[in-house]
Scaffold this motif. Structure first.
Motif, PDB file in Angstrom:
ATOM      1  N   ASN A  39      -9.733  19.599 -26.328  1.00 55.13           N
ATOM      2  CA  ASN A  39      -8.974  20.774 -25.901  1.00 55.13           C
ATOM      3  C   ASN A  39      -9.717  22.065 -26.208  1.00 55.13           C
ATOM      4  O   ASN A  39      -9.655  23.020 -25.460  1.00 55.13           O
ATOM      5  CB  ASN A  39      -7.602  20.793 -26.573  1.00 55.13           C
ATOM      6  N   ASP A  40     -10.423  22.090 -27.348  1.00 55.36           N
ATOM      7  CA  ASP A  40     -11.193  23.274 -27.685  1.00 55.36           C
ATOM      8  C   ASP A  40     -12.335  23.486 -26.701  1.00 55.36           C
ATOM      9  O   ASP A  40     -12.704  24.623 -26.412  1.00 55.36           O
ATOM     10  CB  ASP A  40     -11.732  23.181 -29.106  1.00 55.36           C
ATOM     11  N   ASP A  41     -12.918  22.406 -26.189  1.00 62.26           N
ATOM     12  CA  ASP A  41     -13.972  22.534 -25.177  1.00 62.26           C
ATOM     13  C   ASP A  41     -13.434  23.233 -23.940  1.00 62.26           C
ATOM     14  O   ASP A  41     -14.083  24.108 -23.380  1.00 62.26           O
ATOM     15  CB  ASP A  41     -14.543  21.167 -24.794  1.00 62.26           C
ATOM     16  N   GLU A  42     -12.246  22.855 -23.518  1.00 64.09           N
ATOM     17  CA  GLU A  42     -11.630  23.474 -22.348  1.00 64.09           C
ATOM     18  C   GLU A  42     -11.364  24.957 -22.612  1.00 64.09           C
ATOM     19  O   GLU A  42     -11.644  25.804 -21.760  1.00 64.09           O
ATOM     20  CB  GLU A  42     -10.327  22.747 -22.004  1.00 64.09           C
TER      21      GLU A  42
ATOM     22  N   ARG B  34      -1.583  25.554 -31.634  1.00 68.13           N
ATOM     23  CA  ARG B  34      -2.155  26.453 -32.655  1.00 68.13           C
ATOM     24  C   ARG B  34      -3.676  26.367 -32.705  1.00 68.13           C
ATOM     25  O   ARG B  34      -4.282  26.260 -33.774  1.00 68.13           O
ATOM     26  CB  ARG B  34      -1.550  26.175 -34.011  1.00 68.13           C
ATOM     27  N   THR B  35      -4.276  26.374 -31.524  1.00 63.57           N
ATOM     28  CA  THR B  35      -5.732  26.378 -31.427  1.00 63.57           C
ATOM     29  C   THR B  35      -6.155  27.560 -30.580  1.00 63.57           C
ATOM     30  O   THR B  35      -5.372  28.082 -29.794  1.00 63.57           O
ATOM     31  CB  THR B  35      -6.279  25.078 -30.797  1.00 63.57           C
ATOM     32  N   GLY B  36      -7.396  27.961 -30.735  1.00 61.92           N
ATOM     33  CA  GLY B  36      -7.918  29.063 -29.942  1.00 61.92           C
ATOM     34  C   GLY B  36      -9.423  29.157 -30.074  1.00 61.92           C
ATOM     35  O   GLY B  36     -10.008  28.641 -31.028  1.00 61.92           O
ATOM     36  N   VAL B  37     -10.013  29.801 -29.096  1.00 59.08           N
ATOM     37  CA  VAL B  37     -11.462  29.985 -29.064  1.00 59.08           C
ATOM     38  C   VAL B  37     -11.733  31.424 -28.647  1.00 59.08           C
ATOM     39  O   VAL B  37     -11.054  31.967 -27.780  1.00 59.08           O
ATOM     40  CB  VAL B  37     -12.120  28.995 -28.076  1.00 59.08           C
ATOM     41  N   GLU B  38     -12.754  32.026 -29.267  1.00 58.39           N
ATOM     42  CA  GLU B  38     -13.119  33.397 -28.947  1.00 58.39           C
ATOM     43  C   GLU B  38     -14.566  33.460 -28.470  1.00 58.39           C
ATOM     44  O   GLU B  38     -15.420  32.739 -28.974  1.00 58.39           O
ATOM     45  CB  GLU B  38     -12.944  34.272 -30.186  1.00 58.39           C
ATOM     46  N   ALA B  39     -14.796  34.304 -27.489  1.00 52.21           N
ATOM     47  CA  ALA B  39     -16.151  34.589 -27.009  1.00 52.21           C
ATOM     48  C   ALA B  39     -16.313  36.100 -27.063  1.00 52.21           C
ATOM     49  O   ALA B  39     -15.364  36.846 -26.825  1.00 52.21           O
ATOM     50  CB  ALA B  39     -16.348  34.068 -25.589  1.00 52.21           C
ATOM     51  N   ARG B  40     -17.531  36.557 -27.363  1.00 54.82           N
ATOM     52  CA  ARG B  40     -17.741  38.014 -27.446  1.00 54.82           C
ATOM     53  C   ARG B  40     -19.145  38.378 -26.998  1.00 54.82           C
ATOM     54  O   ARG B  40     -20.056  37.559 -27.047  1.00 54.82           O
ATOM     55  CB  ARG B  40     -17.471  38.528 -28.847  1.00 54.82           C
ATOM     56  N   ALA B  41     -19.260  39.628 -26.584  1.00 49.84           N
ATOM     57  CA  ALA B  41     -20.553  40.176 -26.172  1.00 49.84           C
ATOM     58  C   ALA B  41     -20.610  41.622 -26.632  1.00 49.84           C
ATOM     59  O   ALA B  41     -19.614  42.339 -26.609  1.00 49.84           O
ATOM     60  CB  ALA B  41     -20.711  40.094 -24.655  1.00 49.84           C
TER      61      ALA B  41
END
Length: 88
Positions: free
Chosen positions: A4-7, A75-82
């Motif tokens: 799920n985290d991959d998605e 209760r999962t999450g992923v962050e991307a930043r630039a």
């Protein structure tokens, strides 16, 4: 990392690509700014997507763009930043 985290990671990276595709003048106009909205992951589950444009301290005048994709039910999450530096 769970499947799920991959998605969520793929979604965050795609949303980040969209977030940084604005022209520099547009990014400056919307900074500081953030927005949160609901969307659907490819698996069909509901997720929360948050996009933030924040002034960075280093280098001066740069903008930090952050995107977070959360599955609140798991209760999962992923962050991307630039970090976007002003044009020379």
């Amino acid at each position: 990392m769970a499947v799920n985290d991959d998605e969520l990671r793929v979604m965050a990276e795609e949303e980040l690509a969209s977030a940084v595709s604005l022209k520099w003048a547009e990014i400056r106009r919307v900074t500081p700014w953030g927005d949160t909205f609901e969307g659907f992951a490819p698996s069909g589950r509901t997720v929360e997507i948050e996009r933030r444009y924040i002034w960075a301290h280093d280098p001066v005048g740069a903008v930090l763009v952050e995107v977070e994709v959360r599955d609140r039910s798991n209760r999962t999450g992923v962050e991307a930043r630039a970090l976007l530096a002003p044009p020379a």
